[in-house]
Structures are given as C-alpha cells and as structure tokens.
Design a protein around this motif. Structure first.
Motif, PDB file in Angstrom:
ATOM      1  N   MET A 111      -7.833 -29.063 -30.488  1.00  0.00           N
ATOM      2  CA  MET A 111      -9.100 -29.580 -30.449  1.00  0.00           C
ATOM      3  C   MET A 111     -10.399 -28.600 -29.739  1.00  0.00           C
ATOM      4  SD  MET A 111      -7.899 -33.098 -29.296  1.00  0.00           S
ATOM      5  CE  MET A 111      -7.133 -34.289 -30.108  1.00  0.00           C
ATOM      6  N   VAL A 112      -9.550 -27.477 -28.791  1.00  0.00           N
ATOM      7  CA  VAL A 112     -10.513 -26.859 -28.103  1.00  0.00           C
ATOM      8  C   VAL A 112     -10.463 -25.505 -28.264  1.00  0.00           C
ATOM      9  CG1 VAL A 112     -10.978 -28.454 -26.337  1.00  0.00           C
ATOM     10  CG2 VAL A 112      -8.935 -26.901 -26.140  1.00  0.00           C
ATOM     11  N   ALA A 113      -9.627 -24.909 -29.467  1.00  0.00           N
ATOM     12  CA  ALA A 113      -9.177 -23.478 -29.630  1.00  0.00           C
ATOM     13  C   ALA A 113     -10.429 -22.580 -29.773  1.00  0.00           C
ATOM     14  CB  ALA A 113      -8.419 -23.509 -30.873  1.00  0.00           C
ATOM     15  N   ALA A 114     -11.365 -23.047 -30.296  1.00  0.00           N
ATOM     16  CA  ALA A 114     -12.549 -22.151 -30.812  1.00  0.00           C
ATOM     17  C   ALA A 114     -13.565 -22.181 -29.206  1.00  0.00           C
ATOM     18  CB  ALA A 114     -13.566 -22.722 -31.727  1.00  0.00           C
ATOM     19  N   ASP A 115     -13.576 -23.201 -28.494  1.00  0.00           N
ATOM     20  CA  ASP A 115     -14.370 -23.163 -27.368  1.00  0.00           C
ATOM     21  C   ASP A 115     -13.520 -22.276 -26.346  1.00  0.00           C
ATOM     22  OD1 ASP A 115     -16.269 -24.812 -28.025  1.00  0.00           O
ATOM     23  OD2 ASP A 115     -14.954 -26.648 -27.952  1.00  0.00           O
ATOM     24  N   VAL A 116     -12.254 -22.163 -26.199  1.00  0.00           N
ATOM     25  CA  VAL A 116     -11.534 -21.527 -25.458  1.00  0.00           C
ATOM     26  C   VAL A 116     -11.767 -20.208 -25.644  1.00  0.00           C
ATOM     27  CG1 VAL A 116      -9.076 -20.920 -24.437  1.00  0.00           C
ATOM     28  CG2 VAL A 116     -10.036 -23.208 -24.466  1.00  0.00           C
ATOM     29  N   ALA A 117     -11.512 -19.888 -26.990  1.00  0.00           N
ATOM     30  CA  ALA A 117     -11.634 -18.251 -27.238  1.00  0.00           C
ATOM     31  C   ALA A 117     -13.139 -17.745 -27.345  1.00  0.00           C
ATOM     32  CB  ALA A 117     -11.481 -18.251 -28.836  1.00  0.00           C
ATOM     33  N   ALA A 118     -14.144 -18.707 -27.199  1.00  0.00           N
ATOM     34  CA  ALA A 118     -15.623 -18.264 -27.108  1.00  0.00           C
ATOM     35  C   ALA A 118     -15.757 -18.051 -25.608  1.00  0.00           C
ATOM     36  CB  ALA A 118     -16.365 -19.138 -28.008  1.00  0.00           C
ATOM     37  N   GLY A 119     -14.999 -18.749 -24.600  1.00  0.00           N
ATOM     38  CA  GLY A 119     -15.247 -18.746 -23.378  1.00  0.00           C
ATOM     39  C   GLY A 119     -15.974 -19.949 -22.760  1.00  0.00           C
ATOM     40  N   ARG A 120     -16.339 -20.969 -23.735  1.00  0.00           N
ATOM     41  CA  ARG A 120     -17.046 -21.836 -23.176  1.00  0.00           C
ATOM     42  C   ARG A 120     -16.117 -22.952 -22.257  1.00  0.00           C
ATOM     43  NH1 ARG A 120     -18.875 -21.202 -28.578  1.00  0.00           N
ATOM     44  NH2 ARG A 120     -17.348 -22.588 -29.553  1.00  0.00           N
ATOM     45  N   LEU A 121     -14.953 -22.918 -22.661  1.00  0.00           N
ATOM     46  CA  LEU A 121     -14.028 -23.706 -21.773  1.00  0.00           C
ATOM     47  C   LEU A 121     -12.822 -22.763 -21.238  1.00  0.00           C
ATOM     48  CD1 LEU A 121     -13.493 -26.827 -23.875  1.00  0.00           C
ATOM     49  CD2 LEU A 121     -14.851 -26.895 -21.826  1.00  0.00           C
ATOM     50  N   ALA A 122     -12.328 -23.104 -20.151  1.00  0.00           N
ATOM     51  CA  ALA A 122     -11.164 -22.384 -19.430  1.00  0.00           C
ATOM     52  C   ALA A 122     -10.002 -23.205 -19.293  1.00  0.00           C
ATOM     53  CB  ALA A 122     -11.518 -21.575 -18.310  1.00  0.00           C
ATOM     54  N   VAL A 123      -9.009 -22.593 -19.593  1.00  0.00           N
ATOM     55  CA  VAL A 123      -7.578 -23.498 -19.274  1.00  0.00           C
ATOM     56  C   VAL A 123      -7.247 -23.378 -17.865  1.00  0.00           C
ATOM     57  CG1 VAL A 123      -5.187 -23.581 -20.007  1.00  0.00           C
ATOM     58  CG2 VAL A 123      -7.061 -23.352 -21.703  1.00  0.00           C
ATOM     59  N   VAL A 124      -6.910 -24.510 -17.228  1.00  0.00           N
ATOM     60  CA  VAL A 124      -6.237 -24.432 -15.998  1.00  0.00           C
ATOM     61  C   VAL A 124      -4.839 -25.012 -15.750  1.00  0.00           C
ATOM     62  CG1 VAL A 124      -8.723 -24.703 -14.907  1.00  0.00           C
ATOM     63  CG2 VAL A 124      -7.250 -26.606 -15.153  1.00  0.00           C
ATOM     64  N   LEU A 125      -4.123 -24.999 -15.006  1.00  0.00           N
ATOM     65  CA  LEU A 125      -2.826 -25.314 -14.735  1.00  0.00           C
ATOM     66  C   LEU A 125      -1.652 -25.048 -15.851  1.00  0.00           C
ATOM     67  CD1 LEU A 125      -3.909 -28.784 -13.482  1.00  0.00           C
ATOM     68  CD2 LEU A 125      -2.939 -26.872 -12.082  1.00  0.00           C
ATOM     69  N   ALA A 126      -1.956 -23.785 -16.403  1.00  0.00           N
ATOM     70  CA  ALA A 126      -1.015 -23.346 -17.475  1.00  0.00           C
ATOM     71  C   ALA A 126       0.229 -23.244 -17.354  1.00  0.00           C
ATOM     72  CB  ALA A 126      -1.731 -22.224 -18.247  1.00  0.00           C
ATOM     73  N   ASP A 127       0.733 -22.722 -16.026  1.00  0.00           N
ATOM     74  CA  ASP A 127       1.839 -22.757 -15.740  1.00  0.00           C
ATOM     75  C   ASP A 127       2.680 -23.958 -15.578  1.00  0.00           C
ATOM     76  OD1 ASP A 127       1.687 -20.085 -15.645  1.00  0.00           O
ATOM     77  OD2 ASP A 127       1.273 -19.983 -13.357  1.00  0.00           O
ATOM     78  N   TYR A 128       1.934 -25.210 -15.609  1.00  0.00           N
ATOM     79  CA  TYR A 128       2.628 -26.312 -15.451  1.00  0.00           C
ATOM     80  C   TYR A 128       2.624 -27.143 -16.722  1.00  0.00           C
ATOM     81  CZ  TYR A 128       2.331 -25.667 -10.425  1.00  0.00           C
ATOM     82  OH  TYR A 128       2.342 -24.975  -9.212  1.00  0.00           O
ATOM     83  N   GLU A 129       2.130 -26.706 -17.880  1.00  0.00           N
ATOM     84  CA  GLU A 129       2.026 -27.454 -19.119  1.00  0.00           C
ATOM     85  C   GLU A 129       3.225 -28.107 -19.614  1.00  0.00           C
ATOM     86  OE1 GLU A 129       0.677 -25.140 -22.306  1.00  0.00           O
ATOM     87  OE2 GLU A 129      -1.299 -24.274 -21.169  1.00  0.00           O
TER      88      GLU A 129
END
Length: 299
Positions: free
Chosen positions: A243-261
């Motif tokens: 759902m957010v792949a494009a926004d994350v790739a473009a830097g519009r959104l940032a992923v947090v807590l990736a180590d806990y996914e």
C-alpha cells in the motif's frame, strides 16, 4: 424462452438489481426480461424478487436460487467450452475479486494486459475489502492476503507482504522515532479497521511475540485514508507494505520498528475449479502469478 435462458435473465436481473439494466446487458427489451422472470417464478411456484418502483431485491428463496443458477450456468458453459475444444483457448467472462487497493495497484494493470492478449475474454471485477465467497458471488478468481484455512479451493502463492508501521519524515522529526513497540504510547496513532481491526498491535521480539495496546487519535475504515493522514504528518499508521511501497521508495513515508515486524502475510490467487478450470481461469492465474511474483513491491 427455455430454462437456461430464463436462468441467465434472472441472474442478470439479480446482479444488475433492475430489469432495465439487465435488459441492456442482455440486449433484450425490458418487457421480455420482465416476462421471463415472471414465467420462471410461475414455473417454480415461488417469488424470487421483491419489486418496487425504485428497486429490485432478492427474496430468501431468490438468493438460494441465484447460487444454483450461477453454478448450473457455469457448468453448462464449461461443458460447451470443452466440447468445442475451447478448454485450450481462453474465451468467455472472467470474474476477479481483490482488496480495493491491491486491485487498483496490481490487479487492474494485469487484467488490462490480459485483455489485450485474449480478445475473446471479457472481465468483471469486484474490488472490496472483505472476504468474498466465490460461489455466492459468481466469481472465478480471488486474491487472498492472509494465511488460508483448509478448503476445497485451489490456491497459488504469488508472494507476501509485510505489516509496516510508518509515518512522514516531518512527523518523526517533530515527535521522535520510536525505538521499541512500547514507545507507541507516546505517539499519535492512525488506526485502520480491517487492516488492524483491534487497538492491539502485535510485534515479533526474538522468538516470541509482544502485544501493544494503542490509543488511536484517528480511526478510519480505509487504508488510503490512513496513508493520506500519515503523509500529512498526523501520526503513525500500520498498513501492508504494498500500500505504501511507492511512498516509502520516494521518501514520503519512513518505516519504523522494522526490527520488530511480525512475519509476512502470504498472497494467494484462489480459484475453485482446480485441474478442471476453464482455459480463461487457468490462463489468467498463470499470467497473473508470473506478473505478481515479479513485482518488487511484493516479498
């Protein structure tokens, strides 16, 4: 009009929720459609539709009969295709269901390319954020993003997606980046019903799992609304990675807590005919599986 034709008319009226729209779909006149349904009800001896000046609704008997009609008509079509040798050549109507955003982002482009390759196939889509019963809705193929229970369906795995917590860089700059799930208590939360149907978000910690109860500041019922809110800096939200792949790739959104996914969620193409599937279903499933497995946005 014979019984199979009458069944076809009834299915069209039920799906279009009106006699005029059904007549237009079948290239018949409205009086012919009305008479066909009335004759069908007389033959069966029960009312199949509630009619008003503004709407047409199925009776309880009509709902059951609709399911039987769809099954019978599908079996007749399959028999005719096999007898004509078209079990090897895709043709006829293909019905596909998928979640709304996945359908719009991934399935719609695949279907358009599929139609370009197979001129004798027509397509109907049902993109909704609920689990659809293929038999009840008269559908051929479904996209399921979930761990599937055992069933009589044929399921082809095409990838997986992650459950991400994300926010805009501006929000994180103003409020800080959570370093562990417990830190969510100090952040604004945008919750999506359906993606995260409960205020409790689960995370993976080593070989175990931890659960965090969130207190959403904003609760919405569609993922695109939550994503829009996150993009505008209203807080952290949890959605599926596609759902957010494009926004994350473009830097519009940032992923947090990736180590806990938590573990990824599988994606399957599901259909009900198995090895006896029609040419159009087999061709679409094979075509879509190749395309989806090649998508970089899918794990």
């Amino acid at each position: 009009m014979d019984r199979l034709q009458a069944m076809t008319v009834f299915v069209a009226v039920a799906e279009e929720e009106g006699f005029v729209r059904a007549a237009r779909r079948l290239a018949l006149s409205p009086p012919v459609v009305t008479r066909a349904v009335a004759a069908l009800e007389d033959r069966i001896g029960t009312r199949l539709l509630h009619r008003t000046t503004r709407s047409v609704r199925l009776t309880e008997e009509g709902r059951r009969y609709l399911e039987d009609c769809r099954r019978i008509l599908a079996e007749v079509e399959e028999a005719e295709e096999a007898a004509a040798g078209s079990h090897r050549e895709p043709q006829g109507r293909l019905s596909v269901t998928a979640p709304v955003l996945f359908g719009r982002i991934h399935i719609a482009p695949i279907l358009l390319d599929f139609l370009g390759r197979h001129p004798r196939v027509s397509v109907r889509t049902l993109f909704v954020d609920r689990v659809v019963n293929l038999m009840d809705e008269g559908l051929d193929v479904a996209v399921r993003i979930a761990h599937l229970p055992d069933s009589g369906m044929t399921a082809v795995k095409v990838g997986s997606v992650r459950r991400l917590v994300c926010a805009s860089p501006a929000y994180l700059a103003a409020h800080g980046v959570p370093q562990e799930p417990a830190a969510l208590a100090d952040h604004r939360i945008v919750a999506v019903h359906g993606v995260t149907p409960s205020p409790v978000w689960s995370f993976r910690a080593g070989d175990g799992e931890i659960a965090v109860r969130t207190a959403p500041r904003l609760e919405v019922n569609t993922a695109d609304t939550a994503i829009a809110a996150a993009l505008q800096g209203h807080g952290l939200t949890r959605v599926l990675s596609y759902m957010v792949a494009a926004d994350v790739a473009a830097g519009r959104l940032a992923v947090v807590l990736a180590d806990y996914e938590p573990p990824p969620v599988p994606i399957h193409l599901v259909h009900r005919e198995g090895r006896d599937a029609s040419a159009r279903v087999r061709a679409f499933v094979d075509f879509a599986a190749r395309r989806l497995r090649a998508e970089r946005a899918l794990g």
